[in-house]
Design a protein around this motif. Structure first.
Motif, PDB file in Angstrom:
ATOM      1  N   LEU A  76       0.823  -1.159   0.162  1.00 18.02           N
ATOM      2  CA  LEU A  76       0.140   0.175   0.021  1.00 18.02           C
ATOM      3  C   LEU A  76       0.687   1.232   0.159  1.00 18.02           C
ATOM      4  O   LEU A  76       0.620   2.227  -0.843  1.00 18.02           O
ATOM      5  CB  LEU A  76      -1.041   0.022   1.302  1.00 18.02           C
ATOM      6  CG  LEU A  76      -1.946   1.267   1.418  1.00 18.02           C
ATOM      7  CD1 LEU A  76      -3.342   0.441   1.946  1.00 18.02           C
ATOM      8  CD2 LEU A  76      -1.366   2.114   2.179  1.00 18.02           C
ATOM      9  N   VAL A  77       1.734   1.289   0.873  1.00 15.54           N
ATOM     10  CA  VAL A  77       2.641   2.404   1.147  1.00 15.54           C
ATOM     11  C   VAL A  77       3.540   2.902  -0.330  1.00 15.54           C
ATOM     12  O   VAL A  77       3.684   3.810  -1.003  1.00 15.54           O
ATOM     13  CB  VAL A  77       3.622   2.338   2.248  1.00 15.54           C
ATOM     14  CG1 VAL A  77       4.734   3.286   2.212  1.00 15.54           C
ATOM     15  CG2 VAL A  77       2.999   2.451   3.421  1.00 15.54           C
ATOM     16  N   PHE A  78       4.116   1.709  -0.985  1.00 12.14           N
ATOM     17  CA  PHE A  78       4.899   1.721  -2.065  1.00 12.14           C
ATOM     18  C   PHE A  78       3.958   2.112  -3.237  1.00 12.14           C
ATOM     19  O   PHE A  78       4.390   2.885  -4.084  1.00 12.14           O
ATOM     20  CB  PHE A  78       5.470   0.354  -2.409  1.00 12.14           C
ATOM     21  CG  PHE A  78       6.812   0.280  -1.518  1.00 12.14           C
ATOM     22  CD1 PHE A  78       7.871   1.069  -1.180  1.00 12.14           C
ATOM     23  CD2 PHE A  78       6.827  -1.219  -0.798  1.00 12.14           C
ATOM     24  CE1 PHE A  78       8.587   0.831  -0.167  1.00 12.14           C
ATOM     25  CE2 PHE A  78       7.971  -1.430  -0.014  1.00 12.14           C
ATOM     26  CZ  PHE A  78       8.871  -0.475   0.141  1.00 12.14           C
ATOM     27  N   SER A  79       2.700   1.642  -3.244  1.00  8.65           N
ATOM     28  CA  SER A  79       1.863   1.967  -4.364  1.00  8.65           C
ATOM     29  C   SER A  79       1.270   3.647  -4.273  1.00  8.65           C
ATOM     30  O   SER A  79       1.508   4.216  -5.226  1.00  8.65           O
ATOM     31  CB  SER A  79       0.602   1.127  -4.164  1.00  8.65           C
ATOM     32  OG  SER A  79       0.941  -0.104  -4.417  1.00  8.65           O
ATOM     33  N   VAL A  80       1.132   4.150  -2.994  1.00  7.02           N
ATOM     34  CA  VAL A  80       0.900   5.427  -2.726  1.00  7.02           C
ATOM     35  C   VAL A  80       2.217   6.117  -3.382  1.00  7.02           C
ATOM     36  O   VAL A  80       2.066   7.107  -4.213  1.00  7.02           O
ATOM     37  CB  VAL A  80       0.685   5.616  -1.288  1.00  7.02           C
ATOM     38  CG1 VAL A  80       0.629   7.169  -1.222  1.00  7.02           C
ATOM     39  CG2 VAL A  80      -0.783   5.114  -0.957  1.00  7.02           C
ATOM     40  N   MET A  81       3.262   5.645  -2.943  1.00  9.63           N
ATOM     41  CA  MET A  81       4.680   6.381  -3.393  1.00  9.63           C
ATOM     42  C   MET A  81       5.043   6.497  -5.187  1.00  9.63           C
ATOM     43  O   MET A  81       5.188   7.531  -5.528  1.00  9.63           O
ATOM     44  CB  MET A  81       5.899   5.644  -2.918  1.00  9.63           C
ATOM     45  CG  MET A  81       6.079   5.854  -1.353  1.00  9.63           C
ATOM     46  SD  MET A  81       6.133   7.424  -0.672  1.00  9.63           S
ATOM     47  CE  MET A  81       7.915   7.754  -1.151  1.00  9.63           C
ATOM     48  N   TYR A  82       4.262   5.519  -5.657  1.00  8.01           N
ATOM     49  CA  TYR A  82       4.448   5.226  -7.050  1.00  8.01           C
ATOM     50  C   TYR A  82       3.477   6.298  -7.851  1.00  8.01           C
ATOM     51  O   TYR A  82       3.828   7.123  -8.703  1.00  8.01           O
ATOM     52  CB  TYR A  82       4.160   3.810  -7.423  1.00  8.01           C
ATOM     53  CG  TYR A  82       4.072   3.880  -9.188  1.00  8.01           C
ATOM     54  CD1 TYR A  82       5.444   3.956  -9.883  1.00  8.01           C
ATOM     55  CD2 TYR A  82       2.856   3.997  -9.693  1.00  8.01           C
ATOM     56  CE1 TYR A  82       5.203   4.081 -11.144  1.00  8.01           C
ATOM     57  CE2 TYR A  82       2.634   4.140 -11.145  1.00  8.01           C
ATOM     58  CZ  TYR A  82       4.046   4.137 -11.937  1.00  8.01           C
ATOM     59  OH  TYR A  82       3.977   4.269 -12.998  1.00  8.01           O
TER      60      TYR A  82
END
Lengths: 232, 156
Positions: free
Chosen positions: A63-69
């Motif tokens: 979730l965190v990495f997806s938001v960052m992307y």
């Protein structure tokens, strides 16, 4: 890069050592509990809980990495999100094997539609669909955007599953840590924490290795594309 | 106005730079709107689920079943502790009483009993509420404790 390799090796060794010590504690030091406390099968608990928490952490990392992307549009975040989701799924399947074995021995059934079991199954199915979605889109940046949006929605089931045993009353799945009339003998916490740290180290090490593999595959694909295009 | 090739979500456009910046802004705004909608829906869902004194539950207690005569003839899921010495087995059929320490109810069940089934064990019976005080169970599950304590018993 050399330093990162050393971190990976160090974490792997740490994970191995901690998990072997925890196994020693679980099977040699701790006595077998009476049948009313699910007897020998209670030993599953020491690995069941850490694996469950790590699968939740892995999906939350997605979730965190997806938001960052979505904010930065940098593919390295998409790679990290993808790798963490894969590890979450691996931990999740291991958890299901532990859980189903234990609930057969303790509850008398392999599967039941308890809120925790149901919401967790939905979580695994959502992340199954996440990989399916990725395989359907070939164009790299569109794949990353679709996967990020879907990954965020799928990971929203993590808090739902976590809270399902706490907000819904009279559920079958027990809450051992932090609930009324629950808990562990102090000595049991040691082995639980050791396996918790062991699995955390294992997760980080596997994530670093998996990200490296993905990056290598990406570079390989770029080289292949360049050769193919150059030949025409 | 300076123009160049730009890549937006994998597609290539020949656009003035200013145009590209506004397009990127638009896609970011869309993201924020969608996120707010999803979070809003989740909040409504959570609110409606926990409203009314947390009446969300997986199984009913013996008292809840006994006090609700509208449940007669319907399928129910009831949980309680097996009262010692009430288990009567005849053939494949087992009859026993469960309690929530206030009320008690009789459960009949034909089928293989779980290995952990015994006196004082928490069970969840799923079946039909036949008449007041009687549940005919089709499935039976034993509930495990959430407290683990060392006891000087080492038996398998």
């Amino acid at each position: 890069m050399m330093k990162r390799k050393n971190i990976t090796i160090g974490l792997s060794i740490l994970a191995g050592v901690l998990l072997v010590i925890s196994l020693y504690g679980i099977f040699v030091v701790e006595p077998v509990l009476p049948a009313a406390q699910t007897g020998f099968s209670q030993k599953i608990f020491y690995w069941h809980l850490p694996v469950a928490i790590l699968s939740f952490i892995a999906f939350l990392a997605t979730l965190v990495f997806s938001v960052m992307y979505l904010i930065k549009k940098d593919l390295k975040y998409d790679v990290a999100a993808y790798c963490s989701a894969e590890l979450g799924l691996v931990f999740g399947v291991v958890l299901m094997v532990f859980g189903m074995t234990w609930d057969y021995l303790a509850w008398g059934v392999w599967w039941t539609w308890d809120p925790r079991l149901t919401t967790y199954l939905i979580l695994l199915l959502l992340f199954g669909a996440y990989f399916f979605l990725r395989s359907m889109v070939t164009e790299r940046s569109r794949q990353a955007t679709f996967a990020a949006v879907f990954g965020i929605i799928a990971a929203l089931d993590v808090p739902v599953s976590f809270l399902s045993t706490r907000l819904i009353k009279n559920v079958l799945h027990p809450v051992v840590i932090g609930a009324k009339d629950s808990g562990l003998e102090p000595s049991m916490y040691i082995w639980l924490l050791l396996s918790m740290f062991g699995f955390t180290a294992l997760y980080i090490a596997l994530l670093l290795v998996k990200i490296d593999i993905e990056n290598m595959q990406d570079s390989l694909r770029d080289v292949k594309d360049a050769i193919e295009n150059g030949g025409k | 106005m300076p123009a160049a090739y730009h890549t937006l979500q994998g597609r290539h456009f020949f656009l003035p730079t200013q145009e590209v910046i506004s397009l990127e802004k638009r896609s970011k705004n869309r993201l924020v709107v969608v996120t707010v909608i999803i979070l809003g829906l989740l909040a409504i869902l959570l609110y409606s689920a926990t409203r009314g004194g947390n009446n969300l539950s997986y199984f009913k207690t013996v008292t809840e079943i006994n006090n609700d005569s509208t449940l007669i003839g319907k399928s129910v899921r009831v949980g309680g502790k097996v009262i010692p010495k009430t288990i009567v087995k005849s053939g494949t059929k087992a009859t026993f009483k469960i309690t929530d320490s206030k009320n008690q109810i009789t459960v009949t069940y034909s089928g293989a009993l779980p290995a952990t089934f015994a006196d004082n064990i928490q069970v969840i019976a799923e079946g039909t509420y036949k008449k007041k005080g009687l549940v005919e169970a089709e499935s039976l599950v034993t509930k495990c404790p959430s407290k683990y304590e060392n006891q000087p018993i080492v038996t398998k």
